[in-house]
Design a protein around this motif. Structure first.
Motif, PDB file in Angstrom:
ATOM      1  N   THR A  55      65.660  -7.400  -7.572  1.00 59.13           N
ATOM      2  CA  THR A  55      65.750  -7.962  -6.224  1.00 59.13           C
ATOM      3  C   THR A  55      65.242  -9.403  -6.168  1.00 59.13           C
ATOM      4  O   THR A  55      65.405 -10.075  -5.148  1.00 59.13           O
ATOM      5  CB  THR A  55      64.922  -7.123  -5.242  1.00 59.13           C
ATOM      6  N   SER A  85      57.856  -2.151 -12.353  1.00 62.67           N
ATOM      7  CA  SER A  85      58.532  -1.513 -11.224  1.00 62.67           C
ATOM      8  C   SER A  85      59.307  -2.505 -10.374  1.00 62.67           C
ATOM      9  O   SER A  85      60.381  -2.174  -9.846  1.00 62.67           O
ATOM     10  CB  SER A  85      57.520  -0.764 -10.364  1.00 62.67           C
ATOM     11  N   ARG A  86      58.805  -3.734 -10.253  1.00 60.66           N
ATOM     12  CA  ARG A  86      59.427  -4.674  -9.328  1.00 60.66           C
ATOM     13  C   ARG A  86      60.522  -5.532  -9.980  1.00 60.66           C
ATOM     14  O   ARG A  86      61.587  -5.743  -9.384  1.00 60.66           O
ATOM     15  CB  ARG A  86      58.353  -5.552  -8.684  1.00 60.66           C
ATOM     16  N   GLN A 137      63.930  -3.801 -10.612  1.00 59.42           N
ATOM     17  CA  GLN A 137      64.777  -3.552  -9.445  1.00 59.42           C
ATOM     18  C   GLN A 137      65.782  -4.679  -9.211  1.00 59.42           C
ATOM     19  O   GLN A 137      66.719  -4.522  -8.431  1.00 59.42           O
ATOM     20  CB  GLN A 137      63.901  -3.369  -8.205  1.00 59.42           C
TER      21      GLN A 137
END
Length: 442
Positions: free
Chosen positions: A99, A93-94, A97
């Protein structure tokens, strides 16, 4: 089969695994940013976000982070604990992304091929060229894929058979051996555990440090002749329904059905359950030695059991640490990785109590000379077992781009078997699920 040759053969279809010293030179170009980078001589001022599977207090990561920040005061570490079973979903999930959060994360070594294939790991070949000589070569191989270094190993591991001397003595059961010629079989261990329950006032006969996990259970089917669970090009053909797998998993299910091994105790509570003093045997990693040295248990250590008529096998491999390709703090992250794994005896091994076997060669030498190994008969037995198993019986987990799916699917199958499912049917279902899940890699 030695781990080095095993790893090499397993990756033949996916590109040869080679030592980092033979990899590319110069600065790395990140797939996340497209910008080349290298490890700076001067520390930057920044905060890096680190996701790990070790509890800050219970597993000593607070001490590790504090020691790093003391030596590198301009780099702050925001350490975030994630339970092992949740690591895959958190990273999915991270990282996707893009980011750059987290900057650094713990990497289970058999997952390196899968994570690298998914683009979740920064190629560290250039920045760390010439720096990995401080590490055991086999741990560097396990942290690499397709000739590139994708993570820095902080640990290795093996498994030992621990036992409660007082409970065995009360039942008149002979302790298992540290001599390979007299290695106890899984079948004999079950009989002895039952006898200690019946005659020695043991509440539990046998605990497994990581129930329902492939790392812990791999020696059973492998020793029974069933292999690692996958074959073919890139190890993308599931192979968990052969006789060795069915027989060994039938045995595994019988431990629970016959109440030799209790149901319902999570892995995180296994060690404390043995330390409570009412369990006869525990198959657990070398990290248990320090906990036993600090306990009041009258304990001993022996070789990992072997399948009757089979080849001895013990788990190996452990954790490495990787960098998110989308991180905006690669230089600071690399400094943290170098400190954890390479500098001196490795910051990870030096500052974390009850650490795994260090991947750092200087750290490993000091580790086996520690008081927890030298101050008691049990500790001396454990040191002998650790040295023998890591050299002679270590078998790495299956190396495949589909490892994450393999571990998840097999974990559910193991749990079903422990809870009473028919082993053959559970394995057939797992094989079918794996064949479907792995189509994306073929």
């Amino acid at each position: 089969m030695r781990l080095r040759s095993l790893l090499t053969s397993l990756t033949a279809g996916a590109g040869a695994l080679v030592l980092f010293a033979a990899c590319a030179s110069g600065p790395a170009e990140s797939p996340g940013t497209g910008q080349p980078w290298s490890i700076p001589d001067t520390d930057p001022t920044t905060t890096i976000k680190v996701v790990g599977i070790l509890d800050p207090k219970a597993d000593g990561m607070t001490d590790v982070v504090a020691a790093f920040e003391k030596e590198h005061p301009t780099i702050k570490v925001d350490y975030q604990y994630v339970p092992f079973d949740d690591l895959n979903s958190v990273l999915d999930s991270r990282i996707t992304q893009k980011t750059g959060d987290p900057d650094v994360f713990w990497v289970d070594q058999p997952r390196v091929p899968a994570l690298a294939t998914r683009g979740y790991l920064e190629d560290l070949s250039g920045p760390f060229q010439g720096l990995t000589d401080a590490l055991q070569p086999v741990t560097v191989e396990a942290s690499s894929f397709g000739g590139k270094l994708y993570s820095l190993p902080v640990a290795n591991s093996t498994q030992l058979l621990f036992y409660n001397k007082d409970l065995l003595d009360a039942a008149g059961v002979k302790p298992p051996s540290t001599d390979d010629a007299a290695r106890i079989t899984w079948q004999q261990l079950k009989q002895d555990a039952a006898q200690v329950q019946q005659k020695g006032n043991a509440q539990h006969g046998l605990l497994l440090g990581q129930p329902d996990r492939y790392y812990q259970l791999e020696p059973l089917p492998y020793s029974a002749g069933g292999g690692l669970g996958a074959t073919g090009d890139g190890n993308l053909t599931p192979d968990v329904t052969n006789d060795g797998w069915v027989q060994s998993m039938t045995y595994y299910g019988s431990l629970y059905a016959d109440k030799i091994t209790p149901r319902g105790i999570p892995a995180e509570q296994i060690d404390s359950t043995f330390l409570a003093g009412k369990t006869a045997y525990l198959v657990e990693g070398n990290w248990m030695v320090g906990k036993l040295a600090d306990s009041k248990i009258n304990w001993g250590a022996a070789l990992n059991p072997v399948w009757q008529g089979g080849e001895p096998a013990s788990p190996t491999g452990s954790w490495s640490v990787g960098i998110n390709p989308f991180s905006k703090n690669k230089e600071a992250s690399a400094i943290f990785l170098r400190w954890l794994a390479i500098d001196g005896e490795s910051g990870y091994a030096k500052h974390r109590a009850y650490a795994e076997l260090p991947a750092n060669t200087a750290g490993l030498k000091s580790y086996l000379q520690a008081e927890m190994f030298t101050s008691s008969e049990g500790g001396q037995q454990a040191a002998k077992v650790v040295e023998y198993e890591t050299e002679h019986t270590a078998v790495g987990r299956v190396s495949t781009a589909g490892y994450i799916e393999f571990e998840d699917i097999m974990g559910r199958a193991f749990s079903d078997i422990a809870n009473g499912a028919d082993p053959k049917q559970a394995l057939e279902s797992a094989q079918s699920q794996l064949a479907t899940a792995w189509k994306q890699y073929q």
